[in-house]
Design an enzyme around this catalytic site. Structure first.
Site, PDB file in Angstrom:
ATOM      1  N   ASP A 105      14.523  -7.662  11.678  1.00  0.00           N
ATOM      2  CA  ASP A 105      13.691  -6.281  12.099  1.00  0.00           C
ATOM      3  C   ASP A 105      13.426  -5.382  11.568  1.00  0.00           C
ATOM      4  OD1 ASP A 105      14.690  -7.298  15.073  1.00  0.00           O
ATOM      5  OD2 ASP A 105      16.315  -6.245  14.936  1.00  0.00           O
ATOM      6  N   LYS A 144      15.897   1.016  18.107  1.00  0.00           N
ATOM      7  CA  LYS A 144      14.998   0.373  18.648  1.00  0.00           C
ATOM      8  C   LYS A 144      15.673  -0.279  19.863  1.00  0.00           C
ATOM      9  CE  LYS A 144      16.180  -3.823  18.030  1.00  0.00           C
ATOM     10  NZ  LYS A 144      16.614  -4.921  19.087  1.00  0.00           N
ATOM     11  N   SER A 179      26.423  -3.192  15.041  1.00  0.00           N
ATOM     12  CA  SER A 179      26.537  -4.350  15.878  1.00  0.00           C
ATOM     13  C   SER A 179      26.089  -4.010  17.247  1.00  0.00           C
ATOM     14  CB  SER A 179      27.878  -5.153  15.898  1.00  0.00           C
ATOM     15  OG  SER A 179      27.835  -5.341  14.189  1.00  0.00           O
ATOM     16  N   ALA A 180      24.988  -3.315  17.802  1.00  0.00           N
ATOM     17  CA  ALA A 180      24.860  -3.094  19.269  1.00  0.00           C
ATOM     18  C   ALA A 180      23.396  -3.570  19.602  1.00  0.00           C
ATOM     19  CB  ALA A 180      24.605  -1.455  19.114  1.00  0.00           C
ATOM     20  N   THR A 204      17.171  -0.212  10.624  1.00  0.00           N
ATOM     21  CA  THR A 204      16.311   0.826  10.583  1.00  0.00           C
ATOM     22  C   THR A 204      16.652   1.863   9.058  1.00  0.00           C
ATOM     23  OG1 THR A 204      15.492   2.689  11.847  1.00  0.00           O
ATOM     24  CG2 THR A 204      17.774   2.322  12.245  1.00  0.00           C
ATOM     25  N   LEU A 243      20.463  -2.369  18.472  1.00  0.00           N
ATOM     26  CA  LEU A 243      19.518  -1.177  18.424  1.00  0.00           C
ATOM     27  C   LEU A 243      19.135  -1.352  17.069  1.00  0.00           C
ATOM     28  CD1 LEU A 243      21.764   1.321  20.332  1.00  0.00           C
ATOM     29  CD2 LEU A 243      19.916  -0.060  21.221  1.00  0.00           C
ATOM     30  N   ALA A 244      19.244  -2.179  16.141  1.00  0.00           N
ATOM     31  CA  ALA A 244      18.629  -2.290  14.786  1.00  0.00           C
ATOM     32  C   ALA A 244      19.164  -1.083  13.938  1.00  0.00           C
ATOM     33  CB  ALA A 244      17.223  -2.238  14.994  1.00  0.00           C
TER      34      ALA A 244
END
Length: 280
Positions: free
Chosen positions: A133, A8, A93-94, A101, A96-97
């Site tokens: 998230d 995401k 650890s970006a 996910t 972006l979930a």
């Protein structure tokens, strides 16, 4: 049973308060993109086994996918075990979930695999125990997420928009970023309502020009390279760029695939984790 677990991005991330337990109250516009991990689960006699194609990803209880399987087994009293095969493509650890996910995918697959067939809402409640998230990742698409991430309103799909993602060569701790965030210093909040109304109208230019993430300044203050990446993306012809989540990944929206391709090629010379993709 095999599924895609989509990453995401945040089109907007607003912090509007703090609860007594220390959790921040958020208003976020979340969007799924066509970058995904592949999660495959099969039944085994007992226990939880987790395999991953990336050696640096933990395969024990530190992994959210493992935690999700354990939580599901305990909640619905499942004796049988599972073997989870995780093909990681989303950087860790970006912002972006990636972990969330994967956890959401495990809950959804186990729900079907063991014929538990609980509702999406019940799965979301379960997912919230794993992370803020996870409920969104269960639903996916384009959504407004409020509270600590548990209140979801589906929005009109903002699909097929081209974007380039760049993750610098380090991770960021979400916990540390929120800890350093100071709400009293915020002057301008994201134009969340206007963004929602322009998503409804499919006004791509407005959305790309008015994205805002309040956590950006915290992470940017620690890692100046985020500013450099944003400038590089904008100079390559992006309509707008922003950091996703607590970072450090930066993405830019493009109205033209050739410009996006050029940006991708330029960024690939400097960074390993660069992706060209679309909203879904």
């Amino acid at each position: 049973m095999k599924v895609k677990a989509y990453a995401k991005i945040n089109i907007a991330l607003d912090v509007i308060g703090k609860r007594e337990d220390g959790y921040h109250l958020l208003r976020m516009i979340m969007q799924c993109i066509d970058l995904y991990d592949v999660v495959e689960i099969e039944k085994i006699s007992s226990g939880i086994q987790l395999k991953c194609n990336k050696s640096y990803v933990p395969t024990d209880e530190r992994n959210l996918a493992y935690k999700a399987a354990k939580l599901f087994k305990e909640t619905y009293k499942i004796e049988c075990g599972v073997c989870i095969n995780l093909e990681k493509n989303i950087p860790v650890s970006a912002g972006l979930a990636g972990g969330s996910t994967d956890a959401a995918a495990v809950l959804k697959v186990m729900n079907k695999l063991f014929n538990i067939n609980v509702s999406e809402n019940e799965l979301m409640e379960l997912g919230l125990k794993l992370g803020a998230d996870v409920p969104y990742c269960i639903v996916g698409g384009t959504a407004l997420c409020e509270g600590i991430g548990e209140k979801l309103t589906k929005l009109k799909p903002f699909k097929d928009k081209i974007l380039v993602l760049v993750k610098p060569p380090f991770g960021v701790s979400t916990k540390e970023v929120y800890k350093a965030f100071d709400l009293s210093k915020v002057v301008f909040h994201p134009k969340t309502e206007e963004l929602i109304s322009n998503i409804e109208k499919d006004n791509f230019q407005f959305v790309a020009n008015n994205m805002k993430n309040l956590l950006e300044n915290v992470t940017l203050g620690r890692h100046r390279v985020i500013s450099v990446i944003k400038e590089d993306i904008n100079d390559s012809g992006a309509i707008g760029s922003i950091m996703s989540g607590s970072g450090p990944t930066v993405f830019g929206f493009f109205d033209d695939m050739l410009k996006a391709q050029r940006c991708y090629e330029n960024m690939k010379k400097k960074y390993v984790d660069v992706f060209i993709t679309r909203t879904i």
